[in-house]
Design an enzyme around this catalytic site. Sequence first.
Site, short mmCIF file in Angstrom:
data_model
loop_
_atom_site.label_atom_id
_atom_site.label_comp_id
_atom_site.label_asym_id
_atom_site.label_seq_id
_atom_site.Cartn_x
_atom_site.Cartn_y
_atom_site.Cartn_z
N GLY A 158 -72.02 41.45 13.43
CA GLY A 158 -72.54 40.39 14.28
C GLY A 158 -73.99 40.51 14.68
O GLY A 158 -74.57 39.57 15.22
N GLU A 181 -69.42 47.31 11.39
CA GLU A 181 -69.33 46.46 10.20
C GLU A 181 -70.50 45.48 10.10
O GLU A 181 -70.29 44.27 10.05
CB GLU A 181 -68.03 45.65 10.24
CG GLU A 181 -66.77 46.48 10.35
CD GLU A 181 -65.53 45.63 10.57
OE1 GLU A 181 -64.43 46.12 10.28
OE2 GLU A 181 -65.66 44.48 11.05
N PRO A 182 -71.73 45.97 10.06
CA PRO A 182 -72.85 45.04 9.96
C PRO A 182 -72.91 44.40 8.57
O PRO A 182 -72.59 45.05 7.58
CB PRO A 182 -74.08 45.94 10.18
CG PRO A 182 -73.64 47.29 9.72
CD PRO A 182 -72.16 47.38 10.02
N GLY A 183 -73.23 43.13 8.52
CA GLY A 183 -73.41 42.45 7.24
C GLY A 183 -74.81 41.87 7.20
O GLY A 183 -75.74 42.43 6.62
N ARG A 226 -76.30 27.40 3.40
CA ARG A 226 -76.41 27.64 4.85
C ARG A 226 -77.01 26.47 5.63
O ARG A 226 -76.50 26.12 6.69
CB ARG A 226 -77.16 28.94 5.13
CG ARG A 226 -76.42 30.18 4.60
CD ARG A 226 -76.99 31.48 5.12
NE ARG A 226 -76.77 31.63 6.53
CZ ARG A 226 -77.66 31.42 7.47
NH1 ARG A 226 -78.89 31.07 7.16
NH2 ARG A 226 -77.35 31.56 8.74
N TYR A 264 -74.30 25.30 8.22
CA TYR A 264 -74.52 25.81 9.59
C TYR A 264 -75.75 25.22 10.26
O TYR A 264 -76.19 25.76 11.28
CB TYR A 264 -74.73 27.33 9.56
CG TYR A 264 -73.69 28.16 8.86
CD1 TYR A 264 -72.36 28.18 9.30
CD2 TYR A 264 -74.03 28.96 7.78
CE1 TYR A 264 -71.43 28.98 8.67
CE2 TYR A 264 -73.10 29.77 7.15
CZ TYR A 264 -71.80 29.78 7.60
OH TYR A 264 -70.88 30.58 6.98
N CYS A 304 -76.01 15.46 -5.45
CA CYS A 304 -75.74 14.12 -4.94
C CYS A 304 -75.03 14.16 -3.60
O CYS A 304 -73.85 13.79 -3.48
CB CYS A 304 -74.91 13.36 -5.97
SG CYS A 304 -75.72 13.37 -7.56
N GLU A 305 -75.72 14.68 -2.60
CA GLU A 305 -75.21 14.76 -1.23
C GLU A 305 -76.42 14.69 -0.30
O GLU A 305 -77.43 15.36 -0.55
CB GLU A 305 -74.54 16.13 -0.96
CG GLU A 305 -73.32 16.44 -1.77
CD GLU A 305 -72.05 15.88 -1.18
OE1 GLU A 305 -72.05 15.45 -0.01
OE2 GLU A 305 -71.05 15.87 -1.91
N TYR A 313 -74.93 35.75 3.07
CA TYR A 313 -74.21 34.47 3.00
C TYR A 313 -75.01 33.46 2.16
O TYR A 313 -75.04 32.28 2.46
CB TYR A 313 -73.89 33.94 4.41
CG TYR A 313 -73.19 34.99 5.24
CD1 TYR A 313 -71.87 35.32 4.98
CD2 TYR A 313 -73.86 35.72 6.24
CE1 TYR A 313 -71.23 36.31 5.69
CE2 TYR A 313 -73.22 36.72 6.96
CZ TYR A 313 -71.91 37.01 6.68
OH TYR A 313 -71.28 38.01 7.38
C1 LIG Z 1 -68.16 38.59 8.81
C2 LIG Z 1 -67.65 39.84 9.40
C3 LIG Z 1 -68.52 40.91 9.66
C4 LIG Z 1 -69.99 40.85 9.42
O1 LIG Z 1 -70.63 39.95 10.25
P1 LIG Z 1 -72.23 39.91 10.28
O2 LIG Z 1 -72.54 38.88 11.29
O3 LIG Z 1 -72.70 39.54 8.93
O4 LIG Z 1 -72.70 41.26 10.70
C5 LIG Z 1 -67.96 42.07 10.15
N1 LIG Z 1 -66.62 42.18 10.40
C6 LIG Z 1 -65.78 41.16 10.19
C7 LIG Z 1 -64.34 41.34 10.46
C8 LIG Z 1 -66.25 39.96 9.67
O5 LIG Z 1 -65.41 38.95 9.46
#
Ligand SMILES: *Cc1c(COP(=O)(O)O)cnc(C)c1O
Length: 420
Positions: A239, A273-275, A312, A316, A344-345, A373
């Site tokens: 997050g 769990e950083p993404g 995106r 979003y 075509c959108e 993403y």
């Molecule tokens: C999407 C997700 C993440 C990563 O979120 P980010 O905002 O990209 O850091 C981590 N854990 C879970 C369970 C998720 O669904």
Amino acid sequence: MHDFQFKNGELYCEDVKVTDVVQSVGTPLYLYSHHTLVDHFTKIKKAFAKINPLICFAMKANDNLAVLKTLADQGAGFDIVSLGELKKALMVNADPKKIVFASVGKTAEEISEAVKIGILFFNVESLPELDEINRVAKAMNKKPQVALRINPDVEAATHAKITTGTLKNKFGIDLTTAKDIMKNRARYPHLDFCGLHVHIGSQILTREPFVKALKKVLGFIETLKAAGIHLKYLDIGGGLAAVYKDEKPQTAQEFADAILPYLEKTGLKIIMEPGRFITANAGIFVTKVLYLKDNGIKKFLIVDGGMNDLIRPALYDAYHEIVPVKRPKTKTKTAKVDVVGPICESGDYFAKERELPQMNQGDLLAIMTAGAYGYVMASNYNVRGRPPEVIVKGNQFEVTKKRETFEDLVRGETIPAFLK
Ligand SMILES: *Cc1c(COP(=O)(O)O)cnc(C)c1O
């Protein structure tokens, strides 16, 4: 900070000129910086060094094998949400004991494969899912570890489509049910209840939502302790926000300063769990101007990338910085334009009313902060092949995923015999 910078008016990724990559592979394309990936991962690792958490990269943000390998080499584990992601993690030799599995809809096949491979634990999102994992594990005569994903009912103060931690969302288990499950965990003899998980959403700019959620989880851990239930892990999800425009999100260090006291108090092994934080600024999307259009009311830059490549903005309302890959040599006039794709959108745009210098047919634009993403959400809408993914390390670059060909797009598709 990231490694996409201008030198003498030309955009570089590390030591590679973006135009050189385009000459070699064409447009549109995704371009990633190895150094930025490592840098962002290291920032989190250093900020939390005191508790040495297991950092499981949320691979739904970017599942490119070169990206995964880069992070695995740094010691990252992976947060997965499907069997496909599990298999990709194994392709870069990820340690199964560093893999955690979330998703509200795990199938029996996914569960049994993950048990077979011996992942660290499942993040469980509902009662029937517990029953299912217990059933599958029993048939395999195994006892996998599970962590309950708690829904703390906290607003993450982010876009509605990326908030996950309120009871209006499909994610996680409410605290009352979680308490019941833990009290009655003997009902699941084939599950080892090892921890708790919480993930309240994405692109969260401030510490408050995290602290609020953590406090609730900490209270819950205390309740469990009082009942004689002891856990091993606390998975605090992802997050952390990336910079898209002029946001001033908390840094990894500020985030750590805010939550470390709470984490230390638990005495549990912490999983993160950083993404987005790791990959967003480590990638750009490069597209070419096809046409200029001016209908008297609005100006449009029509580019060769579309919402099928990077959804995106459409999905979003996301803002992405857009910069010309070559800066104009002399000061030119700017104009407000809509940067739109060929799909075509009406939702097929990258920016609306964006102030950009005068652009010409054939000019290149870089859509910044596209490393999370981005490609993972690309589709073949309008029968368009997905763009290639290229990674740069120092002065080297290599295509890590090829541009899709027409043959790729129709593979597996046939006209039924009764229509022939
Ligand atoms: C999407 C997700 C993440 C990563 O979120 P980010 O905002 O990209 O850091 C981590 N854990 C879970 C369970 C998720 O669904």
